[in-house]
Enzyme design. Structure first.
Site, PDB file in Angstrom:
ATOM      1  N   ASP A 128      21.963 -54.211 -38.799  1.00 49.45           N
ATOM      2  CA  ASP A 128      23.048 -53.530 -38.168  1.00 49.45           C
ATOM      3  C   ASP A 128      22.633 -53.374 -36.963  1.00 49.45           C
ATOM      4  OD1 ASP A 128      25.277 -53.331 -39.966  1.00 49.45           O
ATOM      5  OD2 ASP A 128      24.193 -51.661 -41.070  1.00 49.45           O
ATOM      6  N   LYS A 129      23.470 -52.963 -35.845  1.00 45.37           N
ATOM      7  CA  LYS A 129      23.065 -52.612 -34.346  1.00 45.37           C
ATOM      8  C   LYS A 129      23.011 -51.081 -34.574  1.00 45.37           C
ATOM      9  CE  LYS A 129      25.891 -52.398 -30.904  1.00 45.37           C
ATOM     10  NZ  LYS A 129      25.674 -51.007 -30.346  1.00 45.37           N
TER      11      LYS A 129
END
Length: 831
Positions: free
Chosen positions: A323-324
């Site tokens: 995930d960012k």
């Protein structure tokens, strides 16, 4: 007169309509302010904790169980035969071996169990409960009947409860009832402990807890230590093979001895003891203690494994889908000046966004909006009344609230992904022409966009008010961590729900490139384009506009293309992808459902903690791999040497009691390999049995030559008597055998990695004892210090040569296998 709670205790309530809900709330002592703390403590005393008391086996019965089974039975038969033959020294030493195996196995399994309990306590489910008129977070086990709880998307329902809120929620009861689709629950409906909230948010009053709940207990996050990994399966397979070989060779010795007229009972005793010595009895203990120690090491790095076998999977990943937000970035959002439409006041955009938020949820976007509102200082948020609130849904990607203004006007507000809000407002060429460039412009600057809309009274159409830019800076170590991951053979792929432009800019800053795949194309890919799309997924490092179901698709494609995939997630809808991944990683702050589906749960944010966990897992894998090579080599060396000498020279080079002493000293000390220093592999780990068996065979074959050499020196060069020869052969097998571990533990010269002080002390401590036994003749003929020193010099010289043989075998393996050390998974292992 029994209360409603007492009437229903132990029997399921399947139709909430048959319960007088208001009377039930009164009976439970429920009030809008919740219970007070003192009352909650009293109810814990009355009802007990909200948990199921696990039925634990008696420690005594558990210890006794180590005296049952094929291996203990063989040892016991050998002891009985020793007693029949009046070999009392053998009898007592064999009994000592039996007790040692039981004690070591019991102790290490007990310690592994303690590790699991400790991990469980770290992952205990928590719940939001109203106590003393305030919302607070407590462990689910502390919830009592009559508590007011708040359950929202991703939560595991902590106890059987009746819903209080007006807004319906969707509940996944599949693990409890087998229903494949979520069920809608409304005010007054009963939700069961262990079910998962799939969408919505509501308050509820707890009805039953612990053993009184319909389904018995709340969902558990951690599996027991008994979960079998590929490593464990492989070593058990090796152990079974060694047992078969030992039986065959023992039978061969037995048949030969009968034809030669050797004493039958003595030969049976020897054959049994030989078989026992050949079996890696320490294997379960070594595996358990190595993984348990490793689990503690991972926990120190803020990575909790939900099952011990997850360590191996984490060591083997070659693709990490991350995930960012919160992992690659700091998750510290700050709001900029809004972009507005139709001359809307920027303050009104922020106010409506705040009305569509809720402070107690501690959502990072909500916090940024409230901070921005606070900065303006022009609005009195408290003067507005929230009549209804629908929290953010990761599928719908927006939140919504029904609001009553100070003047009595009722209206709706919504905030969420700008394209979702655009669709909510009906789209159209004009809106699209205005909104899309604004989103793109913000994205190029690295800003996420938050769309805000409002709907007046009974009007059917929504009005797009504007877009709030949100900035989430990268972590300082993210780029360096991505680079480090690449050096470890791990390809990091960024998976984000943000716009493609944001993903492109972030990917460039992280060194992931500027190629971006918009996940929306997955849904429009035609059948004949599937192969091309799969190749694109494999070769692209950045994915934008990703929904939870896209994560599952990405994992599936990568696995089909032969990759070992790690996937991060935090929401309830990430659970399928986390389950699907070889190593599902629930990031810090993940929902209960995501944590339950994950193999590893992170207790702190950032990509670096994942990479640190991978490094630690690879070290743990190396320790278990080293033990496996050593165990195969030593078993091979002992069986082949003894069988060869007995069949070719009609001479028993060691006695049964010597074999027992070898097993006691060597197996006891080898547990310390769990604490050894190892070098982390530069590539993902996997089980390559051709490598393991090849290297172990080379080391073991030379050990056979070493033992035949000392036998030849004693008999042919010095003409020593047979009992004297047996003693020096015993010391050779003991000291030389333990030195073998120092060859097996490195992929370079034995001095390339310094052994841990614990391993060094364990090996030389037990071998000092073995030397004293040989020198002074405990259970054997004494040989004195001169011959003991001679044997030690001999085995040390042969050890150096043995290490050279290992290096030669490694060189040959690399040349023939293209330097696959050990890299690709050997599919023949599990066939």
């Amino acid at each position: 007169m029994k209360s409603d709670t007492e009437k229903m205790k132990g029997s399921p309530v399947t139709d909430a309509g048959k319960t007088d809900f208001e009377a039930l709330k009164k009976d439970l002592g429920f009030g809008p302010g919740g219970l007070d703390s003192d009352e909650a403590k009293e109810r814990i005393s009355k009802y007990g904790y909200n948990e199921i008391a696990e039925k634990k086996e008696s420690a005594f019965l558990k210890f006794v169980s180590y005296f049952r089974g094929p291996i203990p039975y063989m040892i016991e038969i050998a002891a009985i035969l020793s007693a029949i033959l009046s070999h009392w020294e053998d009898f007592f030493v064999i009994i000592a071996l039996l007790l040692m195996n039981a004690f070591v196995g019991f102790r290490e399994e007990y310690q592994a169990g303690n590790v699991i309990e400790a991990l469980k306590s770290r992952l205990s489910v928590k719940a939001k409960v109203k106590r003393d008129g305030k919302w607070t977070v407590v462990f689910s086990r502390e919830i009592v009947p009559g508590d007011m709880i708040r359950i929202r998307i991703g939560d595991i329902v902590p106890a059987d409860s009746y819903l209080l809120g007006d807004s319906p929620v969707e509940v996944d009861q599949s693990s409890l009832t087998g229903e494949s689709l979520p069920v809608e629950k409304k005010k007054g409906d009963l939700v069961y402990s262990g079910s998962v909230i799939k969408s919505g948010e509501t308050d509820a009053v707890v009805f039953k807890t612990g053993a009184a709940t319909y389904y018995g207990k709340t969902a558990e996050l951690v599996e027991g230590a008994g979960a079998k990994s590929h490593l464990k399966a492989a070593v058990i397979k090796i152990a079974n093979f060694l047992i078969v070989v030992a039986f065959v060779l023992a039978a061969l010795i037995l048949v030969t001895a009968v034809f030669r007229g050797d004493p039958f009972l003595e030969v049976i005793q020897f054959a049994l003891v030989l078989t026992v010595a050949a079996v890696p009895v320490a294997m379960p203990a070594v595996l358990s203690v190595t993984m348990a120690i490793g689990a503690f090491a991972l926990a120190k790095k803020k990575a909790i494994v939900t099952r011990l076998s997850a360590i191996e999977e984490l060591a083997g990943i070659d693709v990490l889908c991350s995930d960012k937000t919160g992992t690659l970035t700091q998750n510290k959002l700050s709001a900029g000046s809004p972009f507005t439409l139709d001359k809307t006041n920027p303050g009104d955009v922020i106010l409506c966004a705040a009305l569509a938020s809720r402070a107690e949820d501690n959502d990072s976007i909500d916090i940024a909006v409230f901070e921005s509102l606070k900065g303006g200082g022009d609005f009195a948020l408290s003067s507005y009344e929230i009549l209804d609130y629908v929290p953010f849904d990761p599928v719908k990607k927006r939140s919504e609230a029904v609001v009553k203004s100070p003047s009595g006007e009722v209206f709706r507000v919504s905030k969420g992904a700008p394209q979702v809000i655009l669709s909510l407002c009906g789209g159209g060429e004009y809106l699209n022409a205005v909104i899309s460039p604004a989103i793109e412009d913000f994205a190029k600057k690295g800003y996420r966009s938050l769309g805000v809309a409002r709907r007046e009274g009974d009007v059917e159409t929504w009005k797009y008010l504007g877009i709030i830019p949100l900035f989430d800076p990268l972590r300082e170590d993210s780029a360096e961590t991505v680079k480090s991951a690449k050096e470890m053979g791990i390809n990091v792929k960024m998976v984000t729900g943000d716009q493609a432009a944001i993903a492109r800019q972030t990917g460039q800053l992280l060194g992931l490139g500027t190629g971006v795949v918009d996940a929306s194309v997955f849904e429009t890919t035609k059948y004949h384009e599937a192969a091309q799309m799969d190749s694109l997924i494999e070769n692209t490092n950045c994915f934008a506009q990703v929904f939870p179901e896209h994560k599952y698709h990405i994992v599936d494609v990568l696995q089909k293309r032969g990759h070992i995939v790690g996937m991060t997630g935090d929401g309830v809808n990430d659970a399928p992808a986390l389950k699907k991944a070889d190593a599902g990683i629930a990031v810090a702050g993940a929902t209960d459902a995501a944590r339950a589906a994950a193999d590893i749960v992170l207790m702190t944010t950032g990509l670096s903690v994942i990479i640190d966990a991978v490094k630690e897992s690879r070290k743990i894998f190396q320790r278990m791999l080293n033990y496996t090579i050593y165990r195969i080599a030593e078993t091979f060396a002992l069986l082949i040497f003894l069988t060869a000498v007995i069949l070719l020279f009609n001479f028993y080079p060691v006695t049964a009691i010597m074999i027992v002493l070898l097993a006691i000293l060597n197996d006891g000390a080898i547990l310390s390999i769990a604490y050894d220093n190892v070098k982390m592999s530069d590539t993902p780990e996997s089980w390559n049995m051709r490598f393991v068996i090849g290297i172990a065979t080379a080391i073991g074959f030379f050990a056979v030559i070493r033992s035949l050499g000392i036998f030849f020196i004693g008999e042919s060069v010095f003409g020593l008597d047979q009992d004297f020869i047996r003693t020096i052969v015993y010391l050779n097998l003991s000291a030389g055998g333990h030195l073998t571990v120092f060859a097996a533990r490195t992929r370079g010269p034995f001095w390339s990695i310094r052994p841990s002080s614990i391993l060094f002390a364990a090996v030389f401590g037990t071998q000092f004892l073995a030397t004293l036994i040989a020198v002074y003749g405990v259970f054997m003929t004494p040989v004195g210090w001169f011959w003991a020193a001679f044997v030690w010099v001999y085995v040390l010289v042969m050890f150096v040569l043995q290490d050279g043989v290992k290096l030669g075998a490694l060189s040959l393996y690399n040349n023939f296998k293209g330097r696959n050390l050990p890299g690709k998974k050997d599919s023949s292992l599990f066939s």
